[in-house]
Scaffold this motif. Structure first.
Motif, PDB file in Angstrom:
ATOM      1  N   LYS A   1      22.621   3.621 -51.859  1.00  0.00           N
ATOM      2  CA  LYS A   1      22.565   5.068 -52.076  1.00  0.00           C
ATOM      3  C   LYS A   1      21.633   5.721 -51.047  1.00  0.00           C
ATOM      4  CE  LYS A   1      21.419   8.605 -55.506  1.00  0.00           C
ATOM      5  NZ  LYS A   1      20.863   8.883 -56.865  1.00  0.00           N
ATOM      6  N   GLY A   2      20.477   5.115 -50.816  1.00  0.00           N
ATOM      7  CA  GLY A   2      19.538   5.661 -49.829  1.00  0.00           C
ATOM      8  C   GLY A   2      20.107   5.649 -48.427  1.00  0.00           C
ATOM      9  N   TYR A   3      20.796   4.559 -48.083  1.00  0.00           N
ATOM     10  CA  TYR A   3      21.463   4.432 -46.779  1.00  0.00           C
ATOM     11  C   TYR A   3      22.495   5.535 -46.587  1.00  0.00           C
ATOM     12  CZ  TYR A   3      25.343   2.391 -43.959  1.00  0.00           C
ATOM     13  OH  TYR A   3      26.388   2.166 -43.089  1.00  0.00           O
TER      14      TYR A   3
ATOM     15  N   THR B   1      14.338  -2.198 -72.565  1.00  0.00           N
ATOM     16  CA  THR B   1      13.017  -2.801 -72.460  1.00  0.00           C
ATOM     17  C   THR B   1      12.301  -2.219 -71.248  1.00  0.00           C
ATOM     18  OG1 THR B   1      11.795  -4.893 -72.423  1.00  0.00           O
ATOM     19  CG2 THR B   1      13.763  -4.762 -71.021  1.00  0.00           C
ATOM     20  N   HIS B   2      11.040  -2.612 -71.031  1.00  0.00           N
ATOM     21  CA  HIS B   2      10.296  -2.127 -69.865  1.00  0.00           C
ATOM     22  C   HIS B   2      10.898  -2.687 -68.572  1.00  0.00           C
ATOM     23  CE1 HIS B   2       7.244  -0.335 -72.308  1.00  0.00           C
ATOM     24  NE2 HIS B   2       6.729  -1.469 -72.742  1.00  0.00           N
ATOM     25  N   LYS B   3      10.827  -1.882 -67.518  1.00  0.00           N
ATOM     26  CA  LYS B   3      11.316  -2.301 -66.197  1.00  0.00           C
ATOM     27  C   LYS B   3      10.368  -1.775 -65.126  1.00  0.00           C
ATOM     28  CE  LYS B   3      16.008  -1.718 -67.980  1.00  0.00           C
ATOM     29  NZ  LYS B   3      15.690  -0.926 -69.187  1.00  0.00           N
ATOM     30  N   VAL B   4      10.146  -2.594 -64.096  1.00  0.00           N
ATOM     31  CA  VAL B   4       9.295  -2.197 -62.974  1.00  0.00           C
ATOM     32  C   VAL B   4      10.069  -2.418 -61.678  1.00  0.00           C
ATOM     33  CG1 VAL B   4       7.119  -2.538 -61.760  1.00  0.00           C
ATOM     34  CG2 VAL B   4       7.219  -2.871 -64.234  1.00  0.00           C
ATOM     35  N   SER B   5      10.192  -1.389 -60.881  1.00  0.00           N
ATOM     36  CA  SER B   5      10.914  -1.508 -59.616  1.00  0.00           C
ATOM     37  C   SER B   5      10.196  -0.703 -58.549  1.00  0.00           C
ATOM     38  CB  SER B   5      12.360  -1.003 -59.767  1.00  0.00           C
ATOM     39  OG  SER B   5      12.366   0.368 -60.135  1.00  0.00           O
ATOM     40  N   SER B   6      10.680  -0.821 -57.322  1.00  0.00           N
ATOM     41  CA  SER B   6      10.153   0.023 -56.244  1.00  0.00           C
ATOM     42  C   SER B   6      11.162   1.134 -55.984  1.00  0.00           C
ATOM     43  CB  SER B   6       9.917  -0.805 -54.980  1.00  0.00           C
ATOM     44  OG  SER B   6      11.105  -1.429 -54.549  1.00  0.00           O
ATOM     45  N   ASN B   7      10.760   2.130 -55.230  1.00  0.00           N
ATOM     46  CA  ASN B   7      11.653   3.253 -54.946  1.00  0.00           C
ATOM     47  C   ASN B   7      12.634   2.835 -53.848  1.00  0.00           C
ATOM     48  OD1 ASN B   7      12.910   5.692 -54.442  1.00  0.00           O
ATOM     49  ND2 ASN B   7      11.034   6.886 -54.735  1.00  0.00           N
ATOM     50  N   ASN B   8      13.673   2.123 -54.270  1.00  0.00           N
ATOM     51  CA  ASN B   8      14.630   1.563 -53.325  1.00  0.00           C
ATOM     52  C   ASN B   8      15.434   2.627 -52.585  1.00  0.00           C
ATOM     53  OD1 ASN B   8      14.338  -1.395 -53.770  1.00  0.00           O
ATOM     54  ND2 ASN B   8      14.895  -0.846 -55.857  1.00  0.00           N
ATOM     55  N   VAL B   9      15.760   3.713 -53.276  1.00  0.00           N
ATOM     56  CA  VAL B   9      16.537   4.785 -52.639  1.00  0.00           C
ATOM     57  C   VAL B   9      15.731   5.396 -51.497  1.00  0.00           C
ATOM     58  CG1 VAL B   9      17.650   7.017 -52.971  1.00  0.00           C
ATOM     59  CG2 VAL B   9      17.832   5.265 -54.752  1.00  0.00           C
ATOM     60  N   LYS B  10      14.472   5.726 -51.784  1.00  0.00           N
ATOM     61  CA  LYS B  10      13.596   6.321 -50.772  1.00  0.00           C
ATOM     62  C   LYS B  10      13.379   5.349 -49.604  1.00  0.00           C
ATOM     63  CE  LYS B  10       8.747   7.742 -50.146  1.00  0.00           C
ATOM     64  NZ  LYS B  10       8.237   6.495 -49.530  1.00  0.00           N
TER      65      LYS B  10
ATOM     66  N   THR C   1       7.395   2.649 -51.787  1.00  0.00           N
ATOM     67  CA  THR C   1       7.513   1.714 -50.671  1.00  0.00           C
ATOM     68  C   THR C   1       6.901   2.348 -49.419  1.00  0.00           C
ATOM     69  OG1 THR C   1       9.680   2.626 -50.106  1.00  0.00           O
ATOM     70  CG2 THR C   1       9.650   0.710 -51.582  1.00  0.00           C
ATOM     71  N   THR C   2       6.703   1.532 -48.391  1.00  0.00           N
ATOM     72  CA  THR C   2       6.163   2.065 -47.130  1.00  0.00           C
ATOM     73  C   THR C   2       7.010   1.578 -45.943  1.00  0.00           C
ATOM     74  OG1 THR C   2       4.600   0.203 -47.065  1.00  0.00           O
ATOM     75  CG2 THR C   2       3.783   2.312 -47.912  1.00  0.00           C
ATOM     76  N   LEU C   3       7.237   2.475 -44.986  1.00  0.00           N
ATOM     77  CA  LEU C   3       7.988   2.143 -43.770  1.00  0.00           C
ATOM     78  C   LEU C   3       7.017   1.675 -42.681  1.00  0.00           C
ATOM     79  CD1 LEU C   3      10.558   2.182 -41.955  1.00  0.00           C
ATOM     80  CD2 LEU C   3      10.011   4.592 -41.479  1.00  0.00           C
ATOM     81  N   HIS C   4       7.379   0.554 -42.033  1.00  0.00           N
ATOM     82  CA  HIS C   4       6.562  -0.008 -40.951  1.00  0.00           C
ATOM     83  C   HIS C   4       7.439  -0.157 -39.699  1.00  0.00           C
ATOM     84  CE1 HIS C   4       3.100  -1.154 -43.559  1.00  0.00           C
ATOM     85  NE2 HIS C   4       4.057  -1.132 -44.480  1.00  0.00           N
ATOM     86  N   PRO C   5       7.470   0.849 -38.829  1.00  0.00           N
ATOM     87  CA  PRO C   5       8.231   0.716 -37.583  1.00  0.00           C
ATOM     88  C   PRO C   5       7.632  -0.410 -36.750  1.00  0.00           C
ATOM     89  CG  PRO C   5       7.572   2.995 -37.983  1.00  0.00           C
ATOM     90  CD  PRO C   5       6.800   2.152 -38.928  1.00  0.00           C
ATOM     91  N   ASN C   6       8.500  -1.222 -36.151  1.00  0.00           N
ATOM     92  CA  ASN C   6       7.991  -2.359 -35.403  1.00  0.00           C
ATOM     93  C   ASN C   6       8.874  -2.665 -34.206  1.00  0.00           C
ATOM     94  OD1 ASN C   6       6.287  -4.660 -34.887  1.00  0.00           O
ATOM     95  ND2 ASN C   6       7.951  -5.934 -35.670  1.00  0.00           N
ATOM     96  N   GLY C   7       8.470  -2.275 -33.056  1.00  0.00           N
ATOM     97  CA  GLY C   7       9.137  -2.680 -31.828  1.00  0.00           C
ATOM     98  C   GLY C   7      10.440  -1.971 -31.542  1.00  0.00           C
ATOM     99  N   ALA C   8      10.969  -1.212 -32.522  1.00  0.00           N
ATOM    100  CA  ALA C   8      12.263  -0.574 -32.282  1.00  0.00           C
ATOM    101  C   ALA C   8      12.065   0.804 -31.697  1.00  0.00           C
ATOM    102  CB  ALA C   8      13.016  -0.453 -33.606  1.00  0.00           C
TER     103      ALA C   8
END
Length: 335
Positions: free
Chosen positions: A201-203, A158-167, A328-335
């Motif tokens: 996998k991305g890790y 069936t249809h599936k919607v996800s985010s780019n978890n690996v990236k 997805t988007t990376l948001h560096p914060n304080g680190a």
């Protein structure tokens, strides 16, 4: 007593047949655009609303969509629901939301309840505890349209919607590496979830790219997905009590909150950096701070609903399905 306007009332006022008015309200191709405009303008003027019970009996549809999520309080899912509703209501569908709280038993009960209410289709994000999918497979085999989002069931056609978890996981882990971290732990969700395998996998790909060996002792799974706060606390303490890591990559919003809470409680003097997936609006206020990966939750909800309604309204069986992956988007914060 309030008396709602009926199709018969509109037909009488415009000197048209009830069948012509009914077809015009449905947008029937056999009705001229001029007649449609006259009928629709008058219907709006008298605040006409179609009787949903009569409509569902006639068309054998309830014009309602069921939604299964772990919890509405989770910012990711509340944002996804906003996206779901933005499409559903514009198409004339009502949305019925059920929370599993990451419980398999609750998921089964909720799915059966929604199916018994004659929903036209189902949007599902699996609970952390779900390993047996027969309650969904049975309904799918019986013809109920089902679309998965975020936590998907890859084995169902069936249809599936996800985010780019690996990236997303790769970028979060690499960010920690570039901050000088060499020993990076991974706090993961339930092992059978699709998002767990993808984020792990991305890790691991980020570690390998920078020639850092993957240490299985630095990977902990939370089979209840953070619902059991003690489970998260125990996992984090196993990281920090003996040979603590430089950083922790956390796989979900709820786990991130539990991880930070444990660090604040038991590792106040440590310099452990944390990065993880989060859609919280308050993430920048967290202490310790969290660099985070944000998913396009609203867009995921919209896309999943569009795909589900396409299945529901298709005049012919759909045999080809899509798996959509949003960035997805990376948001560096304080680190």
């Amino acid at each position: 007593m309030f008396k709602p306007t009926t199709i018969k009332d509109i037909a009488k006022a415009l000197n048209l047949s009830t069948s012509t008015v009914s077809r015009a309200l449905r947008g029937g191709y056999e009705i001229s655009e001029e007649t449609k405009k006259i009928v629709l303008d008058y219907a709006e003027k008298v605040n006409f609303k179609r009787n949903p019970i009569a409509l569902s009996l006639k068309e054998r549809r309830s014009y309602s969509i069921g939604v299964i999520v772990c919890e509405v309080a989770n910012q990711f899912f509340s944002q996804a629901i906003d996206g779901i509703e933005s499409v559903a209501y514009s198409k004339g569908y009502h949305v019925i939301i059920s929370q599993t709280h990451d419980s398999y038993d609750r998921e089964v009960i909720n799915v059966e309840h929604l199916a018994n209410r004659s929903i036209d289709g189902l949007l599902v994000s699996l609970s952390a505890e779900t390993k047996d999918y027969s309650h969904l497979e049975k309904l799918h085999e019986q013809g109920l349209p089902i679309v998965f989002f975020d936590r998907v069931l890859n084995s169902m056609n069936t249809h599936k919607v996800s985010s780019n978890n690996v990236k997303g996981a790769f970028e979060a882990t690499e960010f920690l590496i570039k901050k000088g971290c060499k020993r990076i732990a991974h706090l993961a969700n339930a092992s059978q979830l699709s998002i767990t395998a993808e984020r792990q996998k991305g890790y691991e790909e980020a570690l390998k790219k920078h020639n850092i060996p993957v240490d299985d002792k630095l990977i902990k799974y939370c089979k209840h997905g953070g619902r059991d706060k003690m489970e998260v606390e125990i996992a984090v303490r196993e990281f920090i009590d003996h040979d603590p890591p430089d950083a922790i990559f956390v796989a979900s919003d709820r786990l991130s909150t539990g991880c930070l809470s444990t660090l604040k409680k038991y590792a106040t003097n440590s310099n452990i950096l944390v990065a993880g997936f989060s859609n919280s609006e308050l993430v920048e206020l967290l202490n310790p701070s969290l660099s985070y990966i944000r998913q396009p939750a609203f867009e995921m909800g919209k896309k999943a609903t569009e795909m589900l309604i396409n299945i529901i309204e298709s005049k012919y069986p759909i045999e080809e399905f899509e798996s959509i992956m949003l960035d997805t988007t990376l948001h560096p914060n304080g680190a």
